[in-house]
Design an enzyme around this catalytic site. Sequence first.
Site, PDB file in Angstrom:
ATOM      1  N   HIS A 143      66.216  73.735  71.414  1.00 21.51           N
ATOM      2  CA  HIS A 143      67.143  73.187  72.405  1.00 21.51           C
ATOM      3  C   HIS A 143      68.554  73.052  71.851  1.00 21.51           C
ATOM      4  O   HIS A 143      69.515  72.934  72.609  1.00 21.51           O
ATOM      5  CB  HIS A 143      66.608  71.855  72.944  1.00 21.51           C
ATOM      6  CG  HIS A 143      65.535  72.069  73.971  1.00 21.51           C
ATOM      7  ND1 HIS A 143      65.488  71.405  75.167  1.00 21.51           N
ATOM      8  CD2 HIS A 143      64.477  72.914  73.980  1.00 21.51           C
ATOM      9  CE1 HIS A 143      64.434  71.820  75.867  1.00 21.51           C
ATOM     10  NE2 HIS A 143      63.805  72.729  75.159  1.00 21.51           N
TER      11      HIS A 143
ATOM     12  N   SER B 101      67.395  79.203  74.044  1.00 20.36           N
ATOM     13  CA  SER B 101      66.482  80.350  74.026  1.00 20.36           C
ATOM     14  C   SER B 101      67.256  81.645  73.818  1.00 20.36           C
ATOM     15  O   SER B 101      68.374  81.793  74.309  1.00 20.36           O
ATOM     16  CB  SER B 101      65.744  80.446  75.357  1.00 20.36           C
ATOM     17  OG  SER B 101      65.012  79.277  75.604  1.00 20.36           O
TER      18      SER B 101
ATOM     19  N   LYS C 139      57.731  79.615  86.746  1.00 27.73           N
ATOM     20  CA  LYS C 139      57.341  80.874  86.102  1.00 27.73           C
ATOM     21  C   LYS C 139      56.306  80.619  84.995  1.00 27.73           C
ATOM     22  O   LYS C 139      55.342  81.373  84.851  1.00 27.73           O
ATOM     23  CB  LYS C 139      58.584  81.544  85.521  1.00 27.73           C
ATOM     24  CG  LYS C 139      58.352  83.002  85.148  1.00 27.73           C
ATOM     25  CD  LYS C 139      59.655  83.677  84.726  1.00 27.73           C
ATOM     26  CE  LYS C 139      59.383  85.116  84.313  1.00 27.73           C
ATOM     27  NZ  LYS C 139      60.603  85.840  83.945  1.00 27.73           N
ATOM     28  N   ASP C 140      56.492  79.540  84.236  1.00 21.92           N
ATOM     29  CA  ASP C 140      55.515  79.172  83.205  1.00 21.92           C
ATOM     30  C   ASP C 140      54.156  78.864  83.822  1.00 21.92           C
ATOM     31  O   ASP C 140      53.110  79.235  83.297  1.00 21.92           O
ATOM     32  CB  ASP C 140      55.997  77.948  82.417  1.00 21.92           C
ATOM     33  CG  ASP C 140      56.932  78.349  81.271  1.00 21.92           C
ATOM     34  OD1 ASP C 140      57.035  79.553  80.989  1.00 21.92           O
ATOM     35  OD2 ASP C 140      57.561  77.461  80.673  1.00 21.92           O
TER      36      ASP C 140
ATOM     37  N   GLU D  93      37.004  85.317  61.499  1.00 24.18           N
ATOM     38  CA  GLU D  93      37.339  85.457  62.914  1.00 24.18           C
ATOM     39  C   GLU D  93      38.377  86.567  63.086  1.00 24.18           C
ATOM     40  O   GLU D  93      39.114  86.890  62.153  1.00 24.18           O
ATOM     41  CB  GLU D  93      37.908  84.131  63.428  1.00 24.18           C
ATOM     42  CG  GLU D  93      36.883  83.018  63.451  1.00 24.18           C
ATOM     43  CD  GLU D  93      36.040  83.028  64.708  1.00 24.18           C
ATOM     44  OE1 GLU D  93      35.059  83.783  64.757  1.00 24.18           O
ATOM     45  OE2 GLU D  93      36.369  82.268  65.640  1.00 24.18           O
TER      46      GLU D  93
END
Lengths: 254, 419
Positions: B213, B217, B241-242, B285
């Site tokens: 922040h 971004s 959108k998220d 894994e």
Amino acid sequence: MRRLLMAGVAAVLVGVCAPTPARAAETPEVAARDWSFGGIFGTFDRGALRRGLQIHREVCAACHSLDLVAYRNLSDVGFGEDEVKAIAAEYEVVDGPNEEGEMYTRPALPSDRFVAPFPNEQVARIANNGALPPDLSLITKARKGGPDYIHALLVGYVDPPEGFELTEDLFYNAAFPGHQIRMMPPLFEGAVEYADGTHASLDQMASDVVTFLAWAAEPELEARKRLGVKVLLFLIVFTALLYAVKRQVWSALH
Amino acid sequence: MSARQTQGPLVTWIEDRLPIFTFMRREIVDYPTPRNLNYWWNFGSIAGVMLVILIVTGIVLAMQYTAHVDHAFESVERIMRDVNYGWLLRYLHMNGGSMFFLAIYIHMFRGLYYGSYKSPREILWWLGLIILILMMLAGFTGYVLPWGQMSFWAATVITNLFSAVPWVGDAIVTWLWGGYSVDNPTLARFYAFHYLIPFLIVGVVWVHLWSLHKVKSGNPLGLDIKGPQDTIPFHPYYTVKDNFGFGMFFILYAAFVFFAPNLLGEPDNYIPANPLVTPPHIVPEWYFLPYYAILRAVPDIGAFGFVLVSAKLAGVIAMFASILVLFALPWLDRSPVRSGRFRPIFKQLFWLLVADCIVLGWVGANPPAGLFLTIGRIATAYYFLHFLVLLPLVSWLEKPKPLPESIAAAVTEGGGAAG
């Protein structure tokens, strides 16, 4: 014990860090079969479960334990309460101590786990020529190939190919890694007389007992798939709505 | 707009003492976000949601789990069979780990492609790498808890890596184990760490977001924000959108949980741990397979018949280096252009790196012998070649394509959000 462990560790690290020839004991490929419990809507065939339980009790349970399954679990797949009680009561378990401080045997209750054929690992080995018959509770989850592999193993006792050197006391099995297995061929045509009159062919018996063992390993399977269909339907609709909302909100920008 | 103008006296009273509403409005609602983020920018928040799901399911599982070598396996089976919806909690948790890594790997490759590690986002990138390392610790300790065969042998093999440390290696291993073999003290401490680490991750995520922040971004064009015309408020545009992204990701997650819960696992882990029986193949894994391939790829290093660095130590160094090299990335890639979209050669190298990582994963799943060993060595060498040689070279040689004037200009031309 410690030395043994360190040797094991060393062996593993050699396998991890150094080039080693590919292992001969690969699991042979087994063909995929159609199971009643396969697919998105799969459920355990109740007839196969009953026949499978019969095979387990009359054949497998002579050597193999089923430690994680209780008799009461049978009531989840169509066995009546009295039926479960009757099945459990055919076995004896050691309980106690009682008020006099003595251990005693009593008939098994629905709340008891399937009674094991041997009291401990040592007795099991003595009775089986040194080999330990594995517990079957998770067997279809604990082997590569799952139910297909267990089925292939049960019907895989065939004549060894020419020139195959079979170690004494071992049996040739087409599906077993390395092809030499200590378990005697457990099933043969007519090994049991099915209570429901089904013809007890080798393939039929293998399929039935694998269905039973798949249930023993994944008793939640039916509930899981039923819930899964609902969850997926909800998510697909909800996500489509979210997409519409997203388009709507963003349309102000474009 | 402050909360004070729109809210009643209670909010004002709180605001005067703790400006939490102003904070939330500034950082979650009004937070100016580049208007051209594509769907690759969804995976950070997806990873965040997975972390929350893992912590919630993990806490409930912890109420039923017993961290003792004699009871761990059976307690997990009790969760699967007798605890109400225990199978759901456990499968959500087990597959949730895989989904968390999947989201993080996509998030990282997005950062690699769009140059998200470049100035002024170096610390943001480092914090992400620290989260990855913590995740690996959490994933590894968690895999040990069911105390199946793979749990036990994975713990044995991985802790034994530290024995490669010169002189003090064996002492370190004994110290890690809390004894002379992987046993009850090992399981108990792994459980303690498995419970602790996710909260450390939450802390680092918090700082990661703090840094984000501050620097804002990045975006697919790799351009700086030049004014309000380049941004849109986070809410409602990116919240919606998220949320759509969560829905899509949850469909995949649910498909695994309900219809193939053990597809990503190893059958051997349904066999109780047995120190006397070594499984024929010990594999981690899927999300550790590339590192595992690197670990096993390096041969003895030496000259004139003397071994200077044993294969084991060299493998361990290479494996750790494969992550540590990423910390230097902001200085290895010297190109002033952030986005791979404007870097024709870099773009191709990026996809080669993706392919290389997939090849490493494939090699890691197979025994280190013959062709696999050769491929593993080539792929390992290429991995380091990419970061240490090709990236610096390309950022020097490559002629980037012309950059758009600004985010807003590119968007109004209609090319902003695509690609």
